[in-house]
Motif scaffolding. Structure first.
Motif, PDB file in Angstrom:
ATOM      1  N   ASP A   1       0.840  -1.210   0.000  1.00 32.24           N
ATOM      2  CA  ASP A   1       0.000   0.000   0.000  1.00 32.24           C
ATOM      3  C   ASP A   1       0.868   1.251   0.000  1.00 32.24           C
ATOM      4  N   ILE A   2       0.539   2.151  -0.932  1.00 32.98           N
ATOM      5  CA  ILE A   2       1.289   3.406  -0.972  1.00 32.98           C
ATOM      6  C   ILE A   2       0.660   4.413  -0.006  1.00 32.98           C
ATOM      7  N   LEU A   3       1.475   5.341   0.450  1.00 31.42           N
ATOM      8  CA  LEU A   3       1.021   6.321   1.441  1.00 31.42           C
ATOM      9  C   LEU A   3      -0.153   7.133   0.908  1.00 31.42           C
ATOM     10  N   LEU A   4      -0.123   7.501  -0.358  1.00 36.11           N
ATOM     11  CA  LEU A   4      -1.199   8.294  -0.957  1.00 36.11           C
ATOM     12  C   LEU A   4      -2.561   7.651  -0.738  1.00 36.11           C
ATOM     13  N   THR A   5      -2.705   6.393  -1.049  1.00 35.93           N
ATOM     14  CA  THR A   5      -4.022   5.757  -0.920  1.00 35.93           C
ATOM     15  C   THR A   5      -4.419   5.574   0.540  1.00 35.93           C
ATOM     16  N   VAL A   6      -3.463   5.353   1.403  1.00 37.40           N
ATOM     17  CA  VAL A   6      -3.790   5.219   2.830  1.00 37.40           C
ATOM     18  C   VAL A   6      -4.300   6.552   3.376  1.00 37.40           C
TER      19      VAL A   6
ATOM     20  N   GLN B   1      -8.159   5.659   3.856  1.00 32.94           N
ATOM     21  CA  GLN B   1      -8.353   5.249   5.251  1.00 32.94           C
ATOM     22  C   GLN B   1      -8.505   6.435   6.197  1.00 32.94           C
ATOM     23  N   LEU B   2      -7.839   7.526   5.875  1.00 30.40           N
ATOM     24  CA  LEU B   2      -7.887   8.671   6.785  1.00 30.40           C
ATOM     25  C   LEU B   2      -8.773   9.794   6.260  1.00 30.40           C
ATOM     26  N   GLY B   3      -9.273   9.663   5.034  1.00 33.04           N
ATOM     27  CA  GLY B   3     -10.187  10.667   4.483  1.00 33.04           C
ATOM     28  C   GLY B   3      -9.521  11.995   4.174  1.00 33.04           C
ATOM     29  N   LEU B   4      -8.210  11.997   4.028  1.00 30.31           N
ATOM     30  CA  LEU B   4      -7.479  13.237   3.737  1.00 30.31           C
ATOM     31  C   LEU B   4      -7.369  13.396   2.218  1.00 30.31           C
ATOM     32  N   THR B   5      -8.466  13.784   1.616  1.00 31.49           N
ATOM     33  CA  THR B   5      -8.562  13.816   0.155  1.00 31.49           C
ATOM     34  C   THR B   5      -7.971  15.081  -0.466  1.00 31.49           C
ATOM     35  N   GLY B   6      -7.431  15.971   0.357  1.00 36.94           N
ATOM     36  CA  GLY B   6      -6.741  17.137  -0.201  1.00 36.94           C
ATOM     37  C   GLY B   6      -5.488  16.740  -0.953  1.00 36.94           C
TER      38      GLY B   6
ATOM     39  N   CYS C   1       0.395  14.806  -5.449  1.00 39.37           N
ATOM     40  CA  CYS C   1       0.271  14.015  -4.218  1.00 39.37           C
ATOM     41  C   CYS C   1       1.291  14.417  -3.154  1.00 39.37           C
ATOM     42  N   THR C   2       1.933  15.563  -3.325  1.00 42.96           N
ATOM     43  CA  THR C   2       3.002  15.971  -2.404  1.00 42.96           C
ATOM     44  C   THR C   2       2.489  16.159  -0.980  1.00 42.96           C
ATOM     45  N   ILE C   3       3.196  15.564  -0.055  1.00 39.75           N
ATOM     46  CA  ILE C   3       2.973  15.767   1.385  1.00 39.75           C
ATOM     47  C   ILE C   3       4.312  16.181   1.977  1.00 39.75           C
TER      48      ILE C   3
ATOM     49  N   THR D   1      -0.201  16.880   5.682  1.00 35.60           N
ATOM     50  CA  THR D   1      -0.950  16.975   4.429  1.00 35.60           C
ATOM     51  C   THR D   1      -1.475  18.404   4.291  1.00 35.60           C
ATOM     52  N   ILE D   2      -2.111  18.678   3.177  1.00 31.86           N
ATOM     53  CA  ILE D   2      -2.653  20.018   2.961  1.00 31.86           C
ATOM     54  C   ILE D   2      -3.650  20.380   4.064  1.00 31.86           C
ATOM     55  N   GLU D   3      -4.346  19.409   4.597  1.00 36.14           N
ATOM     56  CA  GLU D   3      -5.288  19.690   5.686  1.00 36.14           C
ATOM     57  C   GLU D   3      -4.564  20.224   6.923  1.00 36.14           C
ATOM     58  N   GLY D   4      -3.284  19.899   7.055  1.00 35.74           N
ATOM     59  CA  GLY D   4      -2.495  20.357   8.192  1.00 35.74           C
ATOM     60  C   GLY D   4      -1.941  21.764   8.022  1.00 35.74           C
ATOM     61  N   LEU D   5      -2.156  22.357   6.849  1.00 36.38           N
ATOM     62  CA  LEU D   5      -1.646  23.714   6.602  1.00 36.38           C
ATOM     63  C   LEU D   5      -2.768  24.751   6.520  1.00 36.38           C
ATOM     64  N   GLU D   6      -3.899  24.429   7.086  1.00 35.72           N
ATOM     65  CA  GLU D   6      -5.032  25.351   7.041  1.00 35.72           C
ATOM     66  C   GLU D   6      -4.671  26.689   7.674  1.00 35.72           C
ATOM     67  N   ASN D   7      -5.000  27.763   6.967  1.00 36.73           N
ATOM     68  CA  ASN D   7      -4.780  29.144   7.421  1.00 36.73           C
ATOM     69  C   ASN D   7      -3.312  29.507   7.649  1.00 36.73           C
ATOM     70  N   THR D   8      -2.420  28.831   6.967  1.00 43.91           N
ATOM     71  CA  THR D   8      -1.013  29.216   7.037  1.00 43.91           C
ATOM     72  C   THR D   8      -0.791  30.394   6.092  1.00 43.91           C
ATOM     73  N   PRO D   9       0.278  31.176   6.312  1.00 38.55           N
ATOM     74  CA  PRO D   9       0.533  32.312   5.416  1.00 38.55           C
ATOM     75  C   PRO D   9       0.632  31.913   3.943  1.00 38.55           C
ATOM     76  N   ILE D  10       1.226  30.749   3.646  1.00 40.97           N
ATOM     77  CA  ILE D  10       1.364  30.386   2.226  1.00 40.97           C
ATOM     78  C   ILE D  10       0.001  30.026   1.624  1.00 40.97           C
ATOM     79  N   GLN D  11      -0.859  29.371   2.368  1.00 38.42           N
ATOM     80  CA  GLN D  11      -2.190  29.061   1.847  1.00 38.42           C
ATOM     81  C   GLN D  11      -2.959  30.357   1.599  1.00 38.42           C
ATOM     82  N   ASN D  12      -2.887  31.269   2.528  1.00 39.46           N
ATOM     83  CA  ASN D  12      -3.576  32.550   2.357  1.00 39.46           C
ATOM     84  C   ASN D  12      -2.998  33.340   1.186  1.00 39.46           C
ATOM     85  N   ALA D  13      -1.682  33.239   0.982  1.00 42.08           N
ATOM     86  CA  ALA D  13      -1.052  33.944  -0.135  1.00 42.08           C
ATOM     87  C   ALA D  13      -1.517  33.372  -1.477  1.00 42.08           C
ATOM     88  N   PHE D  14      -1.711  32.060  -1.550  1.00 42.61           N
ATOM     89  CA  PHE D  14      -2.227  31.452  -2.789  1.00 42.61           C
ATOM     90  C   PHE D  14      -3.613  32.008  -3.108  1.00 42.61           C
ATOM     91  N   VAL D  15      -4.445  32.164  -2.091  1.00 36.25           N
ATOM     92  CA  VAL D  15      -5.788  32.723  -2.303  1.00 36.25           C
ATOM     93  C   VAL D  15      -5.685  34.180  -2.732  1.00 36.25           C
TER      94      VAL D  15
END
Length: 157
Positions: free
Chosen positions: A27-32, A36-41, A54-56, A80-94
């Motif tokens: 099993d590759i990390l991406l599919t897990v 399994q963890l529902g981290l579809t970001g 698929c970068t983490i 994962t991307i879910e772990g970077l919510e409201n970070t400066p780089i995410q806000n800068a992309f928006v």
């Protein structure tokens, strides 16, 4: 050397949480992460390490999760991307509209976040070098570079 057969329960640390998942040795990390963890970001792209969708982050470094076995992630910090919510780089992309279809955006945000952690004040060459690991077919990379520079300059909320 560790030997695994059949299904195994492994412990992972994902986005600051400890989780247990049942995996097969292949099993590759991406599919897990997604199934399994529902981290579809974390997106499924080329599945051969070319596109970067698929970068983490593994211990703070960008890794293509389609090229890594889930078993190899034991003992490492996964973000994962879910772990970077409201970070400066995410806000800068928006703020800089550094996306079109958005499919590749999570991978780019992961790479850019790592870039800024390892090079807090990157020059153009450093930014361009780091962005080479991901592909976008919808837009230019200028908006992405603008987002990185915005985050560097503290303009991102």
């Amino acid at each position: 050397m560790l030997h695994f057969h059949g299904e195994n329960v492994i412990d992972l640390r994902v986005n600051g949480r400890d989780v247990s998942v049942k995996v097969r040795p292949a099993d590759i990390l991406l599919t897990v992460l997604r199934r399994q963890l529902g981290l579809t970001g974390t997106k499924i792209g080329c599945e051969n390490g070319d596109c970067g969708a698929c970068t983490i982050l593994l211990d703070g470094w960008p890794v293509k999760s389609c090229l890594m076995l889930a078993l190899e992630a034991v003992g490492h910090e996964i973000t994962t991307i879910e772990g970077l919510e409201n970070t400066p780089i995410q806000n800068a992309f928006v703020e800089k509209e550094a996306f079109q279809c958005g499919y590749c955006t999570p991978g780019f945000i992961m790479v850019c976040h790592a870039l800024l952690q390892h090079h807090p004040n990157p020059g153009d060459g450093t930014i361009e070098s780091w962005l080479q690991s991901n592909l976008c077919r919808c837009t230019s990379y200028q908006e992405i570079k603008d987002a990185v520079l915005s985050a560097v300059n503290g303009n991102a909320p």
